[in-house]
Design a protein around this motif. Structure first.
Motif, PDB file in Angstrom:
ATOM      1  N   ALA A 130       0.832  -1.209   0.000  1.00 51.17           N
ATOM      2  CA  ALA A 130       0.000   0.000   0.000  1.00 51.17           C
ATOM      3  C   ALA A 130       0.866   1.259   0.000  1.00 51.17           C
ATOM      4  N   LYS A 131       2.060   1.138   0.546  1.00 49.81           N
ATOM      5  CA  LYS A 131       2.951   2.303   0.598  1.00 49.81           C
ATOM      6  C   LYS A 131       3.372   2.745  -0.789  1.00 49.81           C
ATOM      7  N   LYS A 132       3.394   1.797  -1.719  1.00 47.93           N
ATOM      8  CA  LYS A 132       3.845   2.136  -3.073  1.00 47.93           C
ATOM      9  C   LYS A 132       2.709   2.684  -3.932  1.00 47.93           C
ATOM     10  N   GLY A 133       1.477   2.492  -3.515  1.00 48.46           N
ATOM     11  CA  GLY A 133       0.379   3.030  -4.313  1.00 48.46           C
ATOM     12  C   GLY A 133      -0.915   2.288  -4.062  1.00 48.46           C
TER      13      GLY A 133
END
Lengths: 176, 263
Positions: free
Chosen positions: A63-66
Motif C-alpha cells: 500500500a505504501k507504493k500506491g
C-alpha cells in the motif's frame, strides 16, 4: 469487509478475497485492456493473464507504493501493450504509436455493433482533445509525469494542473 | 499543510494513474493517512477512472473467475492426478507432494523472514556509512563508494548465511540501470587457500544460476566491496565457495549466503 482487509487476505492467498477483488476490478480492467488491444477475445485472454499474474505476485503489492487499483492497472496496461507488441512483431508491422483512448468512441462507431455506448459518450464527449491525449498517455500508456511533459512539449507543472482539470471534467460527467 | 491546495495541485490524479516516482508515492501515502479528505479525493478519482474504463469495456467480457481459478489451481491438480496404476509410483507421487508441501511451507516462511530482513536492511543501509568508515580504505575511495551506494536507483539485497556458515552474510547493491552489482562481503569469512568465492545471479522459476564472477584477491581488498557487471534480470543472489578460478555451475553444498531481490 474493508478494502485494506480484503487486500491483505488476498496477499495471504485467500481465494475468496481474490474473487471479491476480481468482481470489483475485472470490468474496469477489461475496459482498459480492450481500449488497448481492441479485440474482445484477446482482451479476455489478457484479462485472465492479468489476474493470474496478480495472484502469483500478490506479495509484491504494498500500500505504501500506491493504490491497489493502480497496481492492477499497471499489470493490465503492461500486459495489454505486450500483447499488441508481440502481435505487431509477428505481423512485421509497427503500430506502437497506436492510440488507445483518443479515438475510443470512433472505434465503437466503426464496429457496427448493437453495444450501447451512450454511457461512454456521456463521459467522454465533452472532453477536449488535449484532455483525451493527456489521459491516454498517463492512464492508458502509463507515462510518468516527466515522460508526458516531454511527449507533449509542455512544462512538468502544466501536466499536473492540466490533468487535474481534465479529470475534474471527467468526474463531473461521471456524476451526472 | 494546506490540504486544499495540495488536492488542487493535481498530484492525486497522477498518483492514481501511477505516474509519480516511488518517493512521491510514499509521500502521498503518508499525507493520505494523515488527512481523510485526501483519501476521499483519491477514492473519488479512482472511481471516475473505474467508471470510464467500465464504460469502455461495456461488460462485453464473458470470462469469469472460474477461468482464473482453474489456471491457478492447475499445478496442484497435476500432481494429485499422477498415478493410479502402480503403487510405488503412487507412493512416490504422494511423497513428492508431501515434499513439495513441506518445501513450499519452508520457502513461504523463508520468504517472510527474508522480507523482514529486507525491511531491516533499509535501516541497516543508513548505518552503512559507519560500517564503511571503519574499514581501512582511504577517505577518497570511501567517498566514491558512498556516492555509488547512496544512489537513488540502487537496490539493496541482504544475503543471509546458509547451513554451512550460518553467521555469514553479504550484501548486494544493485544498480539496474548501470547493470552493476556491488557485492559487500565484509560478513564472509576469509576463503581457505586454493578456494575463492563466486557470485551467482539466480532466477527462481525454474531455478537457474548465472555466473556473475569470482571475488579475486579477497584478502587484499580492504573494504570488501567488489564491483561486478550484472545484465541479468536477477531474482536472487547467492555466493558459493569454489576451487580457484571458479566453477561453471554453483557447488550448492558450499552455498555461503543467499538472498532474494525485493521485486
Amino acid at each position: 469487509m474493508q478494502l485494506e482487509q480484503l487486500i491483505s487476505k488476498f496477499q495471504e492467498k485467500d481465494i475468496k478475497s481474490f474473487e471479491r477483488l476480481y468482481e470489483m476490478y475485472s470490468d474496469s480492467m477489461f475496459g482498459v485492456i480492450y481500449a488497448i488491444v481492441r479485440n474482445k477475445e484477446e482482451a479476455e485472454e489478457v484479462l485472465q493473464d492479468v489476474f493470474v499474474k496478480a495472484w502469483k505476485s500478490s506479495s509484491s503489492y504494498s500500500a505504501k507504493k500506491g493504490r491497489f487499483f493502480t497496481w492492477i492497472l499497471n499489470i493490465a496496461r503492461n500486459s495489454a501493450i505486450d500483447k499488441i507488441r508481440s502481435k505487431s512483431f509477428n505481423q512485421g508491422k509497427q503500430n506502437l504509436d497506436a492510440t488507445f483512448f483518443v479515438d475510443i468512441l470512433e472505434t465503437y462507431d466503426n464496429l457496427d455493433t448493437k453495444i450501447d455506448i451512450s454511457g461512454l459518450q456521456k463521459y467522454v464527449n465533452t472532453l477536449r482533445d488535449t484532455c483525451k491525449k493527456l489521459i491516454e498517455l498517463l492512464y492508458f500508456k502509463g507515462y510518468t509525469q516527466k515522460e508526458a511533459s516531454v511527449a507533449l512539449k509542455i512544462p512538468l507543472g502544466t501536466v499536473k494542473t492540466n490533468n487535474r482539470k481534465c479529470i475534474s471534467e471527467l468526474r463531473k460527467n461521471v456524476l451526472k | 499543510m494546506d490540504i486544499e491546495k495540495y488536492i488542487k495541485s493535481g498530484i492525486l490524479e497522477l498518483y492514481v494513474s501511477g505516474s509519480l516516482s516511488e518517493k512521491e508515492n510514499q509521500e502521498v501515502y503518508e499525507v493520505m493517512h494523515q488527512y481523510p479528505a485526501v483519501k476521499t479525493e483519491v477514492e473519488a478519482i479512482e472511481q471516475a477512472f473505474m467508471k470510464v474504463s467500465e464504460a469502455i469495456g461495456n461488460k462485453q467480457s464473458d470470462s469469469s473467475f472460474s477461468n482464473i481459478k482453474s489456471r491457478i489451481d492447475a499445478k496442484v491438480v497435476e500432481i494429485e492426478q499422477v498415478p493410479q496404476k502402480r503403487n510405488w509410483l503412487a507412493y512416490a507421487g504422494w511423497a513428492a507432494s508431501a515434499a513439495l508441501l513441506v518445501g513450499s511451507l519452508w520457502l513461504f516462511n523463508e520468504n517472510r523472514q527474508l522480507k523482514e530482513e529486507i525491511q531491516i536492511t533499509n535501516t541497516a543501509n543508513t548505518n552503512l556509512e559507519d560500517q564503511i568508515s571503519k574499514a581501512n580504505e582511504s577517505a577518497e575511495k570511501m567517498k566514491a563508494l558512498n556516492t555509488i551506494l547512496r544512489a537513488e536507483n540502487i537496490e539493496s539485497i541482504t544475503l543471509e548465511g546458509q547451513a554451512i556458515s550460518p553467521n555469514a552474510y553479504a550484501k548486494v547493491f544493485w544498480n539496474k540501470e548501470a547493470q552493476l552489482a556491488y557485492i559487500d562481503v565484509a560478513g564472509l569469512p576469509a576463503p581457505p587457500p586454493g578456494k575463492v568465492y563466486q557470485v551467482w545471479s539466480l532466477t527462481l522459476d525454474p531455478l537457474t544460476p548465472t555466473n556473475l564472477g569470482i571475488l579475486e584477491n579477497f584478502n587484499t581488498n580492504e573494504n570488501k566491496v567488489f564491483t561486478l557487471t550484472n545484465t541479468n534480470n536477477s531474482q536472487a543472489f547467492g555466493i558459493t565457495l569454489e576451487p580457484e578460478g571458479g566453477s561453471a555451475t554453483p557447488t550448492l553444498a558450499q552455498l555461503y549466503t543467499l538472498g532474494v531481490v525485493k521485486s
